[in-house]
Design a protein around this motif. Structure first.
Motif, PDB file in Angstrom:
ATOM      1  N   VAL A  81       0.865  -1.179   0.000  1.00 26.08           N
ATOM      2  CA  VAL A  81       0.000   0.000   0.000  1.00 26.08           C
ATOM      3  C   VAL A  81       0.899   1.226   0.000  1.00 26.08           C
ATOM      4  CG1 VAL A  81      -1.867   1.228   1.154  1.00 26.08           C
ATOM      5  CG2 VAL A  81      -1.721  -1.268   1.342  1.00 26.08           C
ATOM      6  N   PHE A  82       0.645   2.142  -0.930  1.00 25.81           N
ATOM      7  CA  PHE A  82       1.481   3.330  -1.064  1.00 25.81           C
ATOM      8  C   PHE A  82       0.640   4.589  -0.908  1.00 25.81           C
ATOM      9  CE2 PHE A  82       3.587   0.143  -3.822  1.00 25.81           C
ATOM     10  CZ  PHE A  82       4.815   0.081  -3.182  1.00 25.81           C
ATOM     11  N   ASP A  83       1.287   5.635  -0.425  1.00 24.73           N
ATOM     12  CA  ASP A  83       0.668   6.961  -0.363  1.00 24.73           C
ATOM     13  C   ASP A  83       1.695   7.963  -0.863  1.00 24.73           C
ATOM     14  OD1 ASP A  83      -0.578   9.327   0.124  1.00 24.73           O
ATOM     15  OD2 ASP A  83      -0.735   9.084   2.290  1.00 24.73           O
ATOM     16  N   PHE A  84       1.523   8.416  -2.106  1.00 21.55           N
ATOM     17  CA  PHE A  84       2.443   9.377  -2.702  1.00 21.55           C
ATOM     18  C   PHE A  84       1.922  10.806  -2.583  1.00 21.55           C
ATOM     19  CE2 PHE A  84       3.215   5.441  -5.273  1.00 21.55           C
ATOM     20  CZ  PHE A  84       4.462   5.164  -4.734  1.00 21.55           C
ATOM     21  N   GLY A 112      -3.506  10.340  -2.631  1.00 23.43           N
ATOM     22  CA  GLY A 112      -4.457   9.272  -2.336  1.00 23.43           C
ATOM     23  C   GLY A 112      -3.748   7.938  -2.265  1.00 23.43           C
ATOM     24  N   ASP A 113      -4.307   7.022  -1.502  1.00 14.85           N
ATOM     25  CA  ASP A 113      -3.678   5.722  -1.304  1.00 14.85           C
ATOM     26  C   ASP A 113      -3.824   4.835  -2.534  1.00 14.85           C
ATOM     27  OD1 ASP A 113      -2.834   5.916   1.542  1.00 14.85           O
ATOM     28  OD2 ASP A 113      -4.972   6.277   1.806  1.00 14.85           O
ATOM     29  N   LYS A 136     -11.602   6.163  -0.378  1.00 11.19           N
ATOM     30  CA  LYS A 136     -12.006   5.472   0.835  1.00 11.19           C
ATOM     31  C   LYS A 136     -11.235   6.048   2.008  1.00 11.19           C
ATOM     32  CE  LYS A 136     -13.502   0.888  -0.646  1.00 11.19           C
ATOM     33  NZ  LYS A 136     -14.653   0.810   0.229  1.00 11.19           N
ATOM     34  N   PRO A 137     -11.715   5.811   3.241  1.00  8.22           N
ATOM     35  CA  PRO A 137     -10.933   6.255   4.391  1.00  8.22           C
ATOM     36  C   PRO A 137      -9.529   5.688   4.328  1.00  8.22           C
ATOM     37  CG  PRO A 137     -13.108   5.540   5.072  1.00  8.22           C
ATOM     38  CD  PRO A 137     -12.973   5.183   3.620  1.00  8.22           C
ATOM     39  N   LYS A 138      -8.564   6.474   4.740  1.00 10.02           N
ATOM     40  CA  LYS A 138      -7.158   6.090   4.639  1.00 10.02           C
ATOM     41  C   LYS A 138      -6.889   4.831   5.443  1.00 10.02           C
ATOM     42  CE  LYS A 138      -2.540   7.916   5.495  1.00 10.02           C
ATOM     43  NZ  LYS A 138      -2.103   7.803   4.121  1.00 10.02           N
ATOM     44  N   PRO A 139      -6.286   3.801   4.823  1.00 10.48           N
ATOM     45  CA  PRO A 139      -5.950   2.614   5.603  1.00 10.48           C
ATOM     46  C   PRO A 139      -4.903   2.963   6.639  1.00 10.48           C
ATOM     47  CG  PRO A 139      -5.002   2.469   3.410  1.00 10.48           C
ATOM     48  CD  PRO A 139      -5.859   3.705   3.435  1.00 10.48           C
TER      49      PRO A 139
END
Length: 202
Positions: A123-126, A129-130, A186-189
Motif C-alpha cells: 500500500v502506497f501513499d504518494f 491518495g492511497d 475510501k478512508p485512509k488505511p
C-alpha cells in the motif's frame, strides 16, 4: 532482539532534538502523543524502544527513549521505523471501512465475475491518495486507487477484495472505460491505530 511476525508501522524517527538524546518522531497514530500508549516499539532489526517522555511539536512529536541519552545516540536513530505486533492492536479502534495496511496485503483482487487481478502486495501513499499494488503470476505489477469506485468490497475472512477493473484503471483499451467511473477516496488505511480526539462526538 525481538522479531515481529506481523508488524504494524507506528512511527518513523527523524532528526535529533537538542542535546539530551531527544528525537523528532513522525507518529502514524491519529493522536500523535498516543504513540506512548502502546508499550514497547520495535525496529526491523529487533531492537526494542521504550518511550520515557513524549510531547507534541507542530507536525511531529518529540520523544525521549530509554537508553538514548545524548545527541550522538539520537542522531544514529534518524530514519528508523518503529513497529508493534498486529495482534497487540484492537480492531475496536478502527472506524467502519478502515483497515490496517497489514490486513490489506495478501488479499486477492477479483472482479464480479471472479476473475483474479493478483494480490495486494503493498500500500502506497504518494500524496494524492492511497494506492494498492497488485501482483500476480504472468502479470506486471499494477497500482490501483483505494477508492469507493475501484474497491467495492473488502472481505478479510475470505481473503479477497472486490474491485471494478474499469474504475481501477485495469482495462487495457481506454475506449472501453466508463468516464463516469470515479469516486471519492475510501478512508485512509491505517498504518498504526489512533484514538478519537476528546471533543469528537461518537
Amino acid at each position: 532482539m525481538t522479531k515481529l511476525e506481523n508488524p504494524i508501522l507506528m512511527a518513523m524517527i527523524g532528526a535529533a532534538q537538542g542535546l539530551r538524546g531527544e528525537v523528532r518522531v513522525k507518529s502514524f497514530t491519529a493522536d500523535p502523543t498516543a504513540l506512548g500508549d502502546y508499550g514497547h516499539l520495535y525496529a526491523e532489526d529487533g531492537r526494542v524502544f521504550e518511550i520515557l517522555e513524549i510531547r507534541e511539536a507542530k507536525t511531529v512529536v518529540v520523544v525521549r527513549f530509554r537508553g538514548v541519552n545524548d545527541r550522538n545516540a539520537a542522531e544514529a536513530l534518524n530514519g528508523l521505523e518503529l513497529f508493534v505486533e498486529r495482534d497487540n492492536l484492537s480492531d475496536d479502534e478502527l472506524d467502519e471501512d478502515e483497515f490496517y495496511y497489514a490486513d490489506l496485503e495478501g488479499l486477492e483482487a477479483v472482479d464480479k465475475d471472479g476473475k483474479s487481478y493478483g494480490t495486494v502486495s503493498a500500500v502506497f501513499d504518494f500524496g494524492a491518495g492511497d494506492l494498492l499494488e497488485l501482483k500476480g503470476p504472468g502479470r506486471r505489477p499494477a497500482l490501483i486507487p483505494f477508492s469507493e469506485a475501484a474497491v467495492l468490497e473488502i472481505d478479510l475472512d475470505a481473503g479477497k477484495i472486490l474491485i471494478d477493473p474499469d474504475a481501477a484503471g485495469l482495462i487495457e483499451d481506454p475506449n472501453d472505460r466508463d468516464p463516469t467511473a470515479v469516486g471519492k477516496p475510501k478512508p485512509k488505511p491505517r498504518q498504526g491505530p489512533g484514538k478519537k480526539d476528546p471533543g469528537q462526538s461518537e
